[in-house]
Design a protein around this motif. Structure first.
Motif, mmCIF file in Angstrom:
data_model
loop_
_atom_site.group_PDB
_atom_site.id
_atom_site.type_symbol
_atom_site.label_atom_id
_atom_site.label_comp_id
_atom_site.label_asym_id
_atom_site.label_seq_id
_atom_site.Cartn_x
_atom_site.Cartn_y
_atom_site.Cartn_z
ATOM 1 N N MET A 1 0.823 -1.196 0.000
ATOM 2 C CA MET A 1 0.000 0.000 0.000
ATOM 3 C C MET A 1 0.868 1.261 0.000
ATOM 4 S SD MET A 1 -3.118 0.803 -0.083
ATOM 5 C CE MET A 1 -4.316 1.972 0.343
ATOM 6 N N GLU A 2 2.010 1.192 0.640
ATOM 7 C CA GLU A 2 2.894 2.355 0.708
ATOM 8 C C GLU A 2 3.452 2.718 -0.668
ATOM 9 O OE1 GLU A 2 4.478 5.614 2.311
ATOM 10 O OE2 GLU A 2 3.272 4.183 3.430
ATOM 11 N N MET A 7 3.764 6.398 -5.347
ATOM 12 C CA MET A 7 3.596 6.598 -6.788
ATOM 13 C C MET A 7 2.494 7.620 -7.069
ATOM 14 S SD MET A 7 5.915 4.867 -8.197
ATOM 15 C CE MET A 7 5.457 4.758 -9.895
ATOM 16 N N ARG A 8 1.468 7.607 -6.270
ATOM 17 C CA ARG A 8 0.367 8.563 -6.448
ATOM 18 C C ARG A 8 0.855 9.988 -6.198
ATOM 19 N NH1 ARG A 8 -5.734 8.876 -6.406
ATOM 20 N NH2 ARG A 8 -5.865 11.110 -6.216
ATOM 21 N N HIS A 9 1.632 10.177 -5.144
ATOM 22 C CA HIS A 9 2.164 11.513 -4.858
ATOM 23 C C HIS A 9 3.122 11.963 -5.958
ATOM 24 C CE1 HIS A 9 0.326 12.188 -1.019
ATOM 25 N NE2 HIS A 9 0.722 11.005 -0.578
ATOM 26 N N PHE A 10 3.926 11.047 -6.469
ATOM 27 C CA PHE A 10 4.846 11.380 -7.559
ATOM 28 C C PHE A 10 4.071 11.805 -8.799
ATOM 29 C CE2 PHE A 10 7.173 10.151 -11.385
ATOM 30 C CZ PHE A 10 8.321 10.907 -11.223
ATOM 31 N N ALA A 11 3.047 11.044 -9.154
ATOM 32 C CA ALA A 11 2.254 11.357 -10.347
ATOM 33 C C ALA A 11 1.498 12.672 -10.180
ATOM 34 C CB ALA A 11 1.283 10.219 -10.640
ATOM 35 N N ASP A 12 1.026 12.930 -8.979
ATOM 36 C CA ASP A 12 0.282 14.166 -8.737
ATOM 37 C C ASP A 12 1.168 15.398 -8.828
ATOM 38 O OD1 ASP A 12 -2.108 12.885 -8.424
ATOM 39 O OD2 ASP A 12 -2.064 12.874 -6.234
ATOM 40 N N SER A 13 2.439 15.265 -8.507
ATOM 41 C CA SER A 13 3.304 16.443 -8.507
ATOM 42 C C SER A 13 4.194 16.476 -9.745
ATOM 43 C CB SER A 13 4.153 16.463 -7.238
ATOM 44 O OG SER A 13 4.922 15.278 -7.145
ATOM 45 N N TRP A 14 5.193 15.617 -9.812
ATOM 46 C CA TRP A 14 6.175 15.657 -10.903
ATOM 47 C C TRP A 14 5.587 15.182 -12.223
ATOM 48 C CZ3 TRP A 14 9.999 18.675 -10.057
ATOM 49 C CH2 TRP A 14 10.465 18.850 -8.762
ATOM 50 N N GLY A 15 4.681 14.241 -12.176
ATOM 51 C CA GLY A 15 4.049 13.775 -13.408
ATOM 52 C C GLY A 15 3.228 14.878 -14.060
ATOM 53 N N LEU A 16 2.486 15.611 -13.251
ATOM 54 C CA LEU A 16 1.694 16.723 -13.771
ATOM 55 C C LEU A 16 2.606 17.814 -14.333
ATOM 56 C CD1 LEU A 16 -1.057 18.037 -14.168
ATOM 57 C CD2 LEU A 16 -0.832 18.991 -11.869
ATOM 58 N N LEU A 17 3.689 18.098 -13.646
ATOM 59 C CA LEU A 17 4.641 19.098 -14.130
ATOM 60 C C LEU A 17 5.255 18.658 -15.460
ATOM 61 C CD1 LEU A 17 6.231 21.715 -13.673
ATOM 62 C CD2 LEU A 17 7.930 20.336 -12.456
#
Length: 50
Positions: A1-2, A7-17
């Motif tokens: 789960m961790e 991965m969700r936090h990465f996609a929400d920040s750096w992926g969006l950028l």
């Protein structure tokens, strides 16, 4: 789960950028000087008879 949360936090920040920068880059590439002539030449390729 961790792993999912990380991965969700990465996609929400750096992926969006990264996607936003890619979009801006594509728009600038299309609107650059000389792009119209290049696009018109590419559009005529299927119509050329050889």
């Amino acid at each position: 789960m961790e792993t999912y949360t990380a991965m969700r936090h990465f996609a929400d920040s750096w992926g969006l950028l990264a996607m936003a920068l890619f979009f801006v880059g594509v728009v600038l590439f299309v609107l650059r000087p000389g792009a119209k002539r290049s696009a018109e030449q590419a559009a005529q390729i299927p119509l050329k008879e050889e």
